[in-house]
Design an enzyme around this catalytic site. Structure first.
Site, PDB file in Angstrom:
ATOM      1  CD  GLU A  73      -2.456  -1.170   5.988  1.00 51.36           C
ATOM      2  OE1 GLU A  73      -2.482  -2.113   6.787  1.00 51.36           O
ATOM      3  OE2 GLU A  73      -2.018  -0.033   6.310  1.00 51.36           O
ATOM      4  CG  HIS A 118      -0.299   0.209   2.520  1.00 57.41           C
ATOM      5  ND1 HIS A 118      -0.090   1.446   3.076  1.00 57.41           N
ATOM      6  CD2 HIS A 118       0.217  -0.679   3.413  1.00 57.41           C
ATOM      7  CE1 HIS A 118       0.497   1.322   4.254  1.00 57.41           C
ATOM      8  NE2 HIS A 118       0.703   0.042   4.482  1.00 57.41           N
ATOM      9  CG  ASP A 161      -3.030   3.978   2.557  1.00 59.76           C
ATOM     10  OD1 ASP A 161      -2.426   2.931   2.176  1.00 59.76           O
ATOM     11  OD2 ASP A 161      -3.845   3.981   3.479  1.00 59.76           O
TER      12      ASP A 161
END
Lengths: 460, 460
Positions: free
Chosen positions: A146, A79, A81
């Site tokens: 996430e 991920h 983020d």
């Protein structure tokens, strides 16, 4: 490359940063396209905000390198983020300007999870640079939600179970860290149920001098109910939670006893003079296989420096419960109900005229794997090759809910292979990835693709 | 003029806004100079911040208009600093851009206390515009630290007791509001002791998944001790506080019974469906003459929208106790000691490895006046003249500590003459001053100067 990625404030919990998050996903897709991958930006719909409005979710990036049917296919999940970060939180450097100090690369998301994703990309690039065929087909699934519970990803995996995921043999996740200076393989994670408890009273904030003594203050009510969650020694007081946990077996006790873990080092790293438990097994067990409750903060109350004489009108506590692998989803669901009932019953006893609302905003499942699976044996071999040592076999206290989803939906085997350091400061101030872990980690991934290619078909 | 003043973000609690505060004081001084006053910007030294650093305090503006020894001399006190305000707090308009809606002028500090200060200035200007001599000599003392406890002002008053204040006969304060639509004179205020309770644990914030279950979290400790301050029904639990308050006398009961006060209106204004007390006398008594505790918020914990899985390392609760007039300073001092001892004893029982630090950052005294004093009789006459009604005789739940200091240091008589509306939203979102109160209030001040000039010397 890591500097460019860290510079994008892809904070998934702050809706105002959503454009940055979209830009982050596009950046990942563009990188994979330039490498020659078959790339898709998968629309996963919208997110509903607490106020009822909707917001577009960041697209999920999928990519494929190689499609040779005689080879294994691995799917790498990551991920891009990040958790919120502000210089004022106590960072020594700008969290969105990757800064090298003594071989460490400081920046929000450096270790969680941007550098590991990039290390996988660089591993593929290494084979390409040497004009070597990839020993296995490599797929990527990179998401952008996430840190707030992978909103929309479960549905996407379910939707593509018989297409994108059908040829996948193994799933690899590198969204965690080592326990010590020794490389590690991770075989379990805790779940996470994140709650908002909102107490609402007056229509707007009031002057505490003018109105103090005439209204039951929402903050007093909120403090009162929060104080019934945990005992001073850290015991969870919500009925039904602790009772659902399997007792520690003798075998587990021995396994924990054998793990390389320096209590004093851990204590010094955190900077406390006393831990919740004074022996290694108790501490590791409470980090990995017992549930825990944390109160993260309160929204709506006065939180700035200085003094303000205010009665906040509406205050929302944020707290979470980490579930353990033997709590199945049905049980967790029951416990969430316990939780809400419990808070409402505590609140009812106060006979307050204010209103309480409890919502669960994240519900992420725990996960557990078999350390003797060929995927793990391949991991041990790759670690031996690059680091010349056996790995620590560890669990994560944190949550990587997607592992459980991959397992439940695709039925594929999963390995967690971290390259982050034990002291990377995930979710905290001064998060970093060391240059050493970043480069040696990339080598590990290169070696691992080779090891996986040698797993016998029968053992899949 | 009010728009210009509101546009200056003179927030005294935020050290980063200090330059704006300095600019505010200079603006006030310049206005009074242009009116021909004898103006001084009095240096009141530095402020010590919690981290040990020092910061220059905003200068106090003093001014004098007229110096005729046969006339009385009044000294008008006001402040031009404001409480914090941000659009995101829930303001309908930019708090620093004065906006008129339906005859109300919305802006931070509009009612508390910029418009009342300007109304006094306009009252002097009115006499000047008509080429009339002022009926009394008028002095001004305008400060910039009221909202955080008038740091430095006590010492300045003491230092100038025998100079600037020696010729002053009466002190007038207009830093409060009416109780209803009827004009009011205020004869008492509560005190305020504002506390910081800081619990410090790990060296930095930790990931609640990774570390949850291994450390005693500072937030849990803080919630635990805050929960021992107040009972669910609003009773103060700190020993020694409530016991020190004089019981309500029959005379007081009768006086409160006679006050014009609409419970339903008050309830609707606040927007609650139930007040802490259901009858008028109990409610007014707890607003004015009983102490109260408010918990304002927590600094250092997660307070933004969204979710963050953090164990905050150091959390600081802000709470305050409003003292009542019959608690003398020595008693309050004793109570502060009780307070600290109490919190430390509650904390000690938790056997936490974390550290607790309790500090009092504001200590402001309560005040009480005689409503039959000639100053009040003059006030009643001026109100009769401008509004054709008798005033409500009220107290303030809030704190105007400088009243007590003026009384103690100068020995002069004090009157509080509010012009703010009962629904001005002081310290809250959408603070306003109505055009009506601003203009009629200015007329009241013009009339009052004339009434005061007729007080007989003997009655001073």
């Amino acid at each position: 490359m890591l500097r460019d990625w860290v510079a994008i404030e892809s904070d998934s919990s702050n809706v105002q940063k959503r454009p940055e998050l979209h830009r982050m996903m596009e950046t990942v897709a563009q990188k994979l396209r330039l490498m020659g991958g078959t790339v898709q930006l998968v629309d996963i719909g919208e997110q509903e905000l607490p106020d009822g409005q909707t917001l577009e979710l960041p697209k999920v990036v999928t990519a494929q390198f190689g499609n040779v049917s005689s080879k294994h296919t691995v799917c790498i999940y990551g991920h891009v983020d990040v958790q919120p970060a502000k210089l004022e939180d106590g960072w020594a450097t700008d969290p969105y300007n990757l800064t090298e100090i003594n071989g460490n690369l400081y920046g929000r998301g450096a270790s969680d999870n941007k550098a590991p994703v990039l290390a996988w990309i660089h591993a593929v690039e290494a084979y390409q640079a040497l004009s070597m065929d990839l020993p296995v087909n490599v797929k990527f699934v990179i998401e952008g939600m996430e840190e707030t519970g992978s909103n929309g990803l479960d549905a996407m995996i379910m939707a593509q179970r018989d297409t994108f995921f059908s040829e996948v043999d193994y799933i690899i996740i590198s969204d965690c860290g080592w326990l010590s200076r020794r490389p590690a393989l991770t075989y379990g994670t805790r779940g996470n149920c994140y709650f908002f408890a909102e107490v609402e009273g007056p229509e707007q904030d009031l002057h505490s001098g003018v109105y103090g003594g005439t209204v039951i203050e929402p903050m007093t009510d909120l403090i009162g109910i929060l104080d019934t969650l945990i005992s001073p020694s850290g015991k969870i007081l919500i009925p039904g939670i602790r009772e659902a946990v399997a007792p520690l077996s003798d075998e587990e006790w021995k396994m924990y006893q054998d793990i390389q873990f320096d209590m004093d080092n851990y204590k010094n790293k955190i900077g406390v003079n006393q831990l919740m438990y004074s022996n290694k097994v108790d501490l590791l067990a409470h980090m990995w296989r017992y549930p825990t409750v944390s109160i993260h903060g309160i929204e709506g109350a006065f939180s700035d420096p200085g003094s303000k004489t205010v009665i906040p009108a509406k205050v929302t506590a944020k707290f979470s419960i980490r579930q353990v692998p033997d709590m199945d989803p049905a049980m967790v669901k029951k416990q969430v109900k316990y939780m809400k009932n419990y808070l409402h019953s505590v609140f009812a006893k106060r006979r307050s005229p204010n209103k309480l609302k409890v919502t669960m905003v994240i519900g992420a499942k725990p996960w557990l794997a078999d350390t003797h699976h060929p995927l793990y044996e391949a991991g041990k071999a790759a670690i031996k090759r690059v680091f010349n040592t056996d790995p620590d076999l560890i669990r994560e206290g944190g949550t990587i809910p997607i592992a459980r989803t991959f397992q439940d939906v695709t039925g594929k085997s999963i390995i967690m292979m971290p390259i982050g350091g034990f002291d990377d400061g995930l979710h905290s101030q001064n998060e970093k990835m060391s240059r050493y872990n970043y480069i040696e980690g990339t080598k590990l991934f290169i070696a691992y693709l080779n090891e996986v290619s040698q797993i016998k078909r029968t053992s899949v």
